[in-house]
Scaffold this motif. Structure first.
Motif, mmCIF file in Angstrom:
data_model
loop_
_atom_site.group_PDB
_atom_site.id
_atom_site.type_symbol
_atom_site.label_atom_id
_atom_site.label_comp_id
_atom_site.label_asym_id
_atom_site.label_seq_id
_atom_site.Cartn_x
_atom_site.Cartn_y
_atom_site.Cartn_z
ATOM 1 N N THR A 13 0.816 -1.217 0.000
ATOM 2 C CA THR A 13 0.000 0.000 0.000
ATOM 3 C C THR A 13 0.842 1.255 0.000
ATOM 4 N N GLY A 14 2.117 1.148 0.268
ATOM 5 C CA GLY A 14 2.988 2.310 0.303
ATOM 6 C C GLY A 14 3.281 2.757 1.717
ATOM 7 N N GLY A 15 2.343 2.625 2.647
ATOM 8 C CA GLY A 15 2.547 2.986 4.026
ATOM 9 C C GLY A 15 3.037 4.410 4.213
ATOM 10 N N GLU A 16 2.662 5.293 3.330
ATOM 11 C CA GLU A 16 3.162 6.666 3.381
ATOM 12 C C GLU A 16 2.448 7.487 4.432
ATOM 13 N N GLN A 17 3.093 8.541 4.863
ATOM 14 C CA GLN A 17 2.542 9.392 5.899
ATOM 15 C C GLN A 17 2.257 10.806 5.389
ATOM 16 N N ILE A 18 2.123 10.982 4.097
ATOM 17 C CA ILE A 18 1.824 12.294 3.523
ATOM 18 C C ILE A 18 0.311 12.496 3.606
ATOM 19 N N PRO A 19 -0.130 13.606 4.191
ATOM 20 C CA PRO A 19 -1.583 13.803 4.354
ATOM 21 C C PRO A 19 -2.291 14.057 3.026
ATOM 22 N N TRP A 20 -3.576 13.771 3.018
ATOM 23 C CA TRP A 20 -4.436 14.045 1.878
ATOM 24 C C TRP A 20 -5.279 15.271 2.191
ATOM 25 N N CYS A 21 -5.763 15.925 1.164
ATOM 26 C CA CYS A 21 -6.593 17.113 1.335
ATOM 27 C C CYS A 21 -7.909 16.905 0.593
ATOM 28 N N ASP A 22 -9.010 17.256 1.252
ATOM 29 C CA ASP A 22 -10.335 17.096 0.660
ATOM 30 C C ASP A 22 -10.678 18.256 -0.262
ATOM 31 N N ARG A 23 -11.632 18.011 -1.128
ATOM 32 C CA ARG A 23 -12.081 19.003 -2.106
ATOM 33 C C ARG A 23 -12.648 20.257 -1.438
ATOM 34 N N ASP A 24 -13.333 20.099 -0.295
ATOM 35 C CA ASP A 24 -13.906 21.275 0.370
ATOM 36 C C ASP A 24 -12.831 22.199 0.934
ATOM 37 N N VAL A 25 -11.701 21.652 1.358
ATOM 38 C CA VAL A 25 -10.579 22.478 1.827
ATOM 39 C C VAL A 25 -10.007 23.271 0.653
ATOM 40 N N ILE A 26 -9.890 22.623 -0.494
ATOM 41 C CA ILE A 26 -9.383 23.302 -1.690
ATOM 42 C C ILE A 26 -10.323 24.445 -2.068
ATOM 43 N N ALA A 27 -11.617 24.191 -2.033
ATOM 44 C CA ALA A 27 -12.599 25.230 -2.360
ATOM 45 C C ALA A 27 -12.476 26.416 -1.400
ATOM 46 N N VAL A 33 -8.074 32.912 -1.787
ATOM 47 C CA VAL A 33 -7.229 33.543 -2.809
ATOM 48 C C VAL A 33 -8.023 34.625 -3.536
ATOM 49 N N ALA A 34 -9.265 34.329 -3.873
ATOM 50 C CA ALA A 34 -10.101 35.313 -4.576
ATOM 51 C C ALA A 34 -10.328 36.548 -3.707
ATOM 52 N N GLU A 35 -10.576 36.345 -2.426
ATOM 53 C CA GLU A 35 -10.776 37.477 -1.520
ATOM 54 C C GLU A 35 -9.499 38.295 -1.365
ATOM 55 N N ALA A 36 -8.365 37.623 -1.256
ATOM 56 C CA ALA A 36 -7.081 38.317 -1.098
ATOM 57 C C ALA A 36 -6.735 39.119 -2.344
ATOM 58 N N ARG A 51 -1.183 28.427 0.649
ATOM 59 C CA ARG A 51 -2.134 27.488 1.248
ATOM 60 C C ARG A 51 -2.900 26.713 0.165
ATOM 61 N N LEU A 52 -3.291 27.414 -0.895
ATOM 62 C CA LEU A 52 -3.973 26.741 -1.995
ATOM 63 C C LEU A 52 -3.039 25.738 -2.668
#
Length: 163
Positions: A13-27, A33-36, A51-52
């Motif tokens: 499976t890879g056993g990796e420890q890199i986190p995943w990010c959900d689509r709602d966090v990206i949104a 970014v748009a506000e900034a 952050r994006l």
């Protein structure tokens, strides 16, 4: 026995420890970014873009990862701060790892470690990348050996039937 099964499972499976990010966090990051962009300071714009970028390269969606890589590569030369360069190189390495370009990922994490040799996050990523490269090599050797065995077995069977 349990640790043996876990290590075998981690191998496949890879056993990796890199986190995943959900689509709602990206949104949420895209909204930030748009506000900034509507008048905030340059520093706030850059922070929201970082952050994006982080969210995109940690996405499960390949198109998000590619977008994050493109954003980071575009901005890499724009910032002379070693800390920012280190962060961008690390995120690029994560993006290329997620894109299965392990050689490029290793190259970028090495550049990151030239800036900050003791950065634990980069050292951990380097180990993950190198483990994946080694695993892919072992799997490649196994596939080659299996194919070679099938060919030799087929030839032996054909010769045995002839006689």
């Amino acid at each position: 026995m349990g640790s043996l099964l876990e290590s075998i499972g981690n191998f496949f499976t890879g056993g990796e420890q890199i986190p995943w990010c959900d689509r709602d966090v990206i949104a949420g990051c895209e909204r930030e970014v748009a506000e900034a962009a509507r008048g905030d300071s340059e520093e706030r714009k850059n922070e929201s873009i970082m952050r994006l970028s982080w969210a995109l390269v940690h996405s499960r969606q390949k198109e998000d990862v590619q977008r994050g890589i493109a954003m980071l590569e575009t901005s890499l030369g724009n910032d002379k701060s070693p800390l920012h360069q280190r962060e961008k190189l690390y995120l690029l390495a994560v993006g290329y790892y997620r894109s299965n370009d392990y050689g490029r990922s290793r190259q970028l994490v090495e550049q990151c470690l030239q800036i900050a040799p003791d950065w634990r996050q980069a050292l951990a990523l380097k180990k993950i990348v190198e483990d994946r490269i080694a695993k892919d090599g072992v799997i490649g050797i196994g596939i080659t050996a299996t194919a070679l065995g099938l060919i030799v077995g087929g030839i032996a069977t054909a010769l045995a039937r002839r006689n």
